[in-house]
Design an enzyme around this catalytic site. Structure first.
Site, short mmCIF file in Angstrom:
data_model
loop_
_atom_site.label_atom_id
_atom_site.label_comp_id
_atom_site.label_asym_id
_atom_site.label_seq_id
_atom_site.Cartn_x
_atom_site.Cartn_y
_atom_site.Cartn_z
N LYS A 85 0.83 -1.21 0.00
CA LYS A 85 0.00 0.00 0.00
C LYS A 85 0.86 1.26 0.00
CE LYS A 85 -4.54 -1.35 0.80
NZ LYS A 85 -5.63 -1.78 1.62
N LYS A 135 -7.94 -7.70 -9.97
CA LYS A 135 -9.28 -7.98 -9.45
C LYS A 135 -10.10 -6.70 -9.32
CE LYS A 135 -9.04 -7.93 -4.45
NZ LYS A 135 -10.33 -7.31 -4.11
N LYS A 173 -13.03 -2.18 -4.76
CA LYS A 173 -13.85 -1.02 -4.45
C LYS A 173 -13.03 0.26 -4.33
CE LYS A 173 -14.58 -2.68 0.25
NZ LYS A 173 -13.31 -2.49 0.98
P1 ATP Z 1 -10.11 -2.61 -1.19
O1 ATP Z 1 -9.74 -2.09 -2.54
O2 ATP Z 1 -10.50 -1.56 -0.21
O3 ATP Z 1 -9.14 -3.61 -0.65
P2 ATP Z 1 -11.79 -4.76 -2.04
O4 ATP Z 1 -12.86 -4.57 -3.07
O5 ATP Z 1 -10.57 -5.47 -2.44
O6 ATP Z 1 -11.48 -3.34 -1.46
P3 ATP Z 1 -11.90 -6.00 0.52
O7 ATP Z 1 -12.43 -5.12 1.61
O8 ATP Z 1 -10.43 -6.20 0.39
O9 ATP Z 1 -12.50 -5.46 -0.85
O10 ATP Z 1 -12.60 -7.40 0.61
C1 ATP Z 1 -13.91 -7.56 1.11
C2 ATP Z 1 -14.45 -8.92 0.74
O11 ATP Z 1 -14.77 -8.96 -0.65
C3 ATP Z 1 -13.49 -10.08 0.96
O12 ATP Z 1 -14.23 -11.18 1.40
C4 ATP Z 1 -12.92 -10.34 -0.41
O13 ATP Z 1 -12.50 -11.68 -0.56
C5 ATP Z 1 -14.11 -10.03 -1.29
N1 ATP Z 1 -13.69 -9.55 -2.60
C6 ATP Z 1 -13.08 -8.37 -2.84
N2 ATP Z 1 -12.87 -8.19 -4.14
C7 ATP Z 1 -13.37 -9.29 -4.76
C8 ATP Z 1 -13.45 -9.71 -6.11
N3 ATP Z 1 -12.98 -8.95 -7.08
N4 ATP Z 1 -14.02 -10.90 -6.39
C9 ATP Z 1 -14.51 -11.68 -5.40
N5 ATP Z 1 -14.45 -11.36 -4.11
C10 ATP Z 1 -13.90 -10.17 -3.77
MG MG Z 2 -8.85 -5.73 -0.90
#
Ligand code: ATP
Ligand code: MG
Length: 345
Positions: free
Chosen positions: A119, A209, A212
C-alpha cells in the site's frame, strides 16, 4: 458452555462492488445462517479501519449504516440472536486493547507486513499514516477481544491473521492464558471451504481484481451504480481478438470474467454458460446478455435496498453492541489485570 466465535468484517471505505457481493457478502451471510446454531457469529463493520488511508469524512457516517443495509438487502437475518451485527467504534475496548497490544508488538514485525509495503508503495509519503502501519494490531484486537477462532481471510489478510496468532501466543506465554488463539490459516480454509477463491476481475483490466478502492471505477460495478451505467461498463469491457467465447482465464481473461459474472448472476455453473454461449464469435451479443443480467440484478437489489428499514437495523446494532461491550469488557479487564493496570480479581 459458550459457543466458539466466528468473526468477520467488511471495511466501509467505499460503496461495495459486485466482487464484494459474490465473494464477500453472500458467502458470509450463507455461513452465518448455516452456523448460527453452533457458533456465535460476529459480523462487524470495522469503521475504525475505514480511514487508515485518506477518505472523504463527510461520507463515512452514511457509509457505515449503508454497509449494514447492504447486508440486510443481501439477506442477512436480523432476528437471530446468535448473529451479532455491530460497529467496531461503538465498543471502545477494541481501541484500548490495541494500545496495550501495540506495546508488545515489534516495530520490525509491523514493518515486514506485505500489505503495508504494497500500500505504501502506491501512495505518497505524506499519505502514509501510523494508522496504516498499525492496523494489523487493531485487527488482532478485533479478533482476540472476543476469543474468535474462525475468521475468513482473503490472501491479503493471511499475514495479519498470523500476527494475531503470534501476539496471542506471546501474551499468553508471558501472562498466562489471556487469549483464545485463532485457528491457523490452513484450518480457516478447511473450515470455510474454497469459495474464498472467487475473484471477479476488473472489466477494464481483467488481469487485476475488481476492487472497491480502484481509482477510476471504470471497470468496477458498484452495487449503487445506476443499472444503465453498469450495463455500459459491461458493454465496454475489455476482451480479446480471438472471437471465440471460451472459459480460459489465461488467454481470454476478459471473456472468462464475463462468463463467471453471468454464471453468478444466474446462479448456475460456469460450464452451463459455456454450454449455452461457448464457441460464439460475437462478443457484442454476449456482452449484451451479461449487461442485461447485471441491469436486472442491480434494479432488483436496489429496490430491496430501498425497502430495508433503518430503524430495525439500528435497533439490531444497538442490541448487539450492548452485548459485545460486555464480552469485550471482560477480555479487556483480564488483560488490564495481567499487565498491572487493574487489581487482580
Ligand atoms: P479494497 O480495494 O478496499 O481492498 P476490495 O474490493 O478489495 O477493497 P476488501 O475489503 O479487500 O474489498 O474485501 C472484502 C471482501 O470482498 C473479501 O471477502 C474479499 O474476498 C471479497 N472480494 C473483494 N474483491 C473481490 C473480487 N474482485 N471478487 C470476489 N471477491 C472479492
Ligand atoms: Mg482488498
Amino acid at each position: 458452555m459458550t459457543k466458539p466465535v466466528i468473526l468477520t468484517g467488511l471495511r466501509a471505505n467505499n460503496d461495495l462492488t459486485l466482487g464484494n457481493y459474490f465473494g464477500g457478502i453472500l458467502p458470509m451471510i450463507d455461513m452465518a445462517t448455516r452456523s448460527a446454531d453452533d457458533y456465535q457469529i460476529n459480523m462487524f463493520i470495522p469503521d475504525l479501519h475505514s480511514f487508515t488511508t485518506p477518505i472523504d469524512h463527510s461520507k463515512l457516517h452514511d457509509q457505515i449504516l449503508h454497509n449494514a443495509r447492504l447486508y440486510v438487502a443481501a439477506g442477512l437475518p436480523l432476528d437471530n440472536n446468535s448473529i451479532n451485527l455491530y460497529r467496531q467504534s461503538y465498543i471502545p475496548a477494541h481501541s484500548e486493547l490495541t494500545w496495550i497490544l501495540d506495546c508488545f508488538t515489534g516495530f520490525g514485525e509491523m514493518s515486514r507486513m506485505t500489505q503495508f509495503k504494497d500500500k505504501t508503495a502506491k501512495i505518497g509519503d505524506a499519505q502514509i499514516s501510523v494508522g496504516l502501519f498499525n492496523y494489523p494490531v487493531l485487527m488482532a484486537a478485533d479478533i482476540l477481544i472476543y476469543g474468535a477462532k474462525y475468521i475468513p481471510v482473503g490472501e491479503d489478510q493471511t499475514q495479519h491473521l498470523e500476527f494475531a496468532r503470534d501476539i496471542a501466543e506471546r501474551m499468553n506465554g508471558r501472562f498466562g492464558e489471556l487469549f483464545t488463539v485463532p485457528e491457523p490459516v490452513l484450518k480457516q480454509h478447511e473450515f470455510f471451504g474454497k469459495e474464498q477463491g472467487l475473484r471477479i476481475m476488473d472489466l477494464q483490466d481483467p488481469t487485476k481484481k475488481m476492487s472497491k478502492s480502484d481509482d477510476s471505477g471504470k471497470g468496477v460495478i458498484f452495487l449503487g451504480d445506476a443499472p444503465e451505467d453498469a450495463a455500459k461498463k459491461v458493454m465496454s469491457a475489455a476482451t480479446d481478438s480471438l472471437a471465440h467465447i471460451a472459459y480460459d482465464r489465461e488467454n481470454q481473461p476478459g471473456i472468462s470474467n464475463l462468463i463467471e459474472i453471468l454464471a453468478l448472476l444466474r446462479g448456475v455453473r460456469k460450464q452451463d454458460i459455456v454450454a449455452e454461449f461457448g464457441g460464439g464469435e460475437r462478443y457484442g451479443d454476449f456482452k449484451k446478455v451479461v449487461a442485461e443480467e447485471v441491469k436486472a440484478f442491480l434494479s432488483d437489489f436496489q429496490s430491496r435496498l430501498a425497502a430495508v428499514d433503518d430503524a430495525t437495523i439500528i435497533a439490531k446494532l444497538e442490541t448487539s453492541e450492548a452485548a459485545m461491550r460486555v464480552q469485550a469488557g471482560e477480555t479487556l479487564l483480564r488483560v488490564q489485570q495481567a499487565v498491572g493496570l487493574r487489581a487482580k480479581g
